[in-house]
Design a protein around this motif. Structure first.
Motif, PDB file in Angstrom:
ATOM      1  N   ASP A 174      28.762-106.392 -37.703  1.00  0.00           N
ATOM      2  CA  ASP A 174      27.188-106.446 -37.754  1.00  0.00           C
ATOM      3  C   ASP A 174      26.610-105.378 -38.739  1.00  0.00           C
ATOM      4  O   ASP A 174      25.602-105.594 -39.386  1.00  0.00           O
ATOM      5  N   VAL A 175      27.493-104.169 -38.611  1.00  0.00           N
ATOM      6  CA  VAL A 175      27.196-103.383 -39.540  1.00  0.00           C
ATOM      7  C   VAL A 175      27.157-103.766 -41.148  1.00  0.00           C
ATOM      8  O   VAL A 175      26.340-103.689 -42.087  1.00  0.00           O
ATOM      9  N   ALA A 233      22.876-107.945 -46.198  1.00  0.00           N
ATOM     10  CA  ALA A 233      21.829-108.560 -46.108  1.00  0.00           C
ATOM     11  C   ALA A 233      20.453-107.819 -46.842  1.00  0.00           C
ATOM     12  O   ALA A 233      19.940-108.251 -47.782  1.00  0.00           O
ATOM     13  N   GLY A 234      20.660-106.535 -46.516  1.00  0.00           N
ATOM     14  CA  GLY A 234      19.757-105.619 -47.271  1.00  0.00           C
ATOM     15  C   GLY A 234      20.068-105.667 -48.889  1.00  0.00           C
ATOM     16  O   GLY A 234      18.897-105.458 -49.625  1.00  0.00           O
ATOM     17  N   THR A 288      20.894 -97.354 -45.033  1.00  0.00           N
ATOM     18  CA  THR A 288      20.001 -98.243 -45.577  1.00  0.00           C
ATOM     19  C   THR A 288      20.461 -98.914 -46.884  1.00  0.00           C
ATOM     20  O   THR A 288      20.986 -98.118 -47.898  1.00  0.00           O
ATOM     21  N   ARG A 339      27.192-106.863 -42.161  1.00  0.00           N
ATOM     22  CA  ARG A 339      26.209-107.996 -42.348  1.00  0.00           C
ATOM     23  C   ARG A 339      25.099-107.583 -42.706  1.00  0.00           C
ATOM     24  O   ARG A 339      24.173-107.928 -43.567  1.00  0.00           O
ATOM     25  N   SER A 340      24.557-106.430 -41.904  1.00  0.00           N
ATOM     26  CA  SER A 340      23.369-105.673 -42.256  1.00  0.00           C
ATOM     27  C   SER A 340      23.164-105.229 -43.521  1.00  0.00           C
ATOM     28  O   SER A 340      22.273-105.357 -44.364  1.00  0.00           O
TER      29      SER A 340
END
Length: 292
Positions: free
Chosen positions: A179-180, A186-187, A277, A182-183
């Motif tokens: 999940d980290v 995506a960013g 981020t 993929r996040s």
């Protein structure tokens, strides 16, 4: 008195297509050829209309109408797009007659280059140094043959390597928390990059057999230990490729900061602290790309 009706039994040729229909057909053909060109250039489909808008100084709506075949293309517009991507109008429309090529990855030492391949006949034998093509699953790879015979190798009838001036930087992101990964991926995609998330080192190794990346984000703490061996391997393939170590455990008992600092200094790595981020990561990588 009976009324006679005259019936015309002669066949009637279909009326010629109207001018709007002709324009639509021409626009559709041009759009198909332009889309194929941008595919060859490695530009993602969702960015193609915006790319054309910027290149031809059009609004997004006008560019999208051309890309979907609704609006016609002018000869000057086609020439501009083709020239920008290093092709001629003959190349642009000729691809419709020579679409038997395969997208392949040329491997030469640490170099990984996407190319167009026209594979030839299977080889019963080959000599060291011959250029050969191998199909692995659905992917083609072109490489220089070694001393050991390579089964199922084919000759290379034709090979074209094309520059991709607009190709976005490609990131590989490895974190055992998918999940980290993929996040962050995506960013980065939202910022105009390409990014692929991996949960295991084995997944990344498999991808590297047939793909290449411009930069890496690697979780320092992996299930089987640290990423030291993986980073050493990646750095041996490219001395200048930006690689960032990612961790949220710096200062904890799970991370030996001396080992972490030593790896950063030895291999010239970036360091990213979780939570991270995409904009901060992109800023650090942009500076790293500029200093290469």
């Amino acid at each position: 008195m009976a009324t006679r009706c005259a019936v015309n039994t002669r066949s009637t040729a279909p009326p010629p297509p109207s001018e709007p229909a002709k324009a639509e057909a021409q626009g559709s053909l041009a759009a198909t050829c332009i889309r194929a060109l941008l595919d060859r250039a490695g530009l993602p489909r969702h960015r193609q209309s915006a790319h054309i808008a910027g290149l031809l100084s059009l609004s997004y709506h006008q560019a999208h109408r051309r890309m979907t075949g609704i609006a016609p293309w002018s000869l000057e517009e086609l020439q501009t797009v083709a020239t920008h991507h290093g092709e001629t109008l003959v190349d642009l429309f000729g691809e419709q007659k020579s679409a038997d090529y395969e997208t392949a990855l040329l491997i030469a030492g640490p170099l990984r280059v996407t190319c167009r391949l026209w594979p030839g006949q299977p080889l019963s034998q080959h000599r060291p140094g011959d250029l050969i093509a191998i199909k692995g699953g659905s992917e083609w790879v072109v490489m220089v043959a070694g001393d050991t015979p390579t089964p199922q190798a084919c000759t290379v009838r034709r090979l074209i390597i094309e520059p991709k001036p607009d190709r976005p930087r490609r990131f590989a992101i490895l974190d055992d928390d998918i999940d980290v990964a993929r996040s962050l991926a995506a960013g980065l995609v939202e910022l105009g990059f390409e990014a692929t998330a991996f949960a295991t080192e084995a997944q990344l190794d498999a991808a590297l057999q047939f793909d290449s990346f411009d930069a890496y984000v690697i979780d320092w703490v992996l299930p089987n230990g640290t990423a030291e061996a993986l980073v050493t391997k990646l750095r041996s393939q490219s001395a200048t490729c930006p690689i960032a170590l990612l961790t949220g455990k710096a200062g904890s008992k799970e991370v030996d900061e001396k080992d972490l600092v030593a790896a950063i200094e030895q291999h010239g790595l970036l360091f990213l602290q979780k939570p991270m981020t995409a904009s901060i990561a992109a800023s650090q990588f942009s500076a790293a790309f500029a200093n290469r």
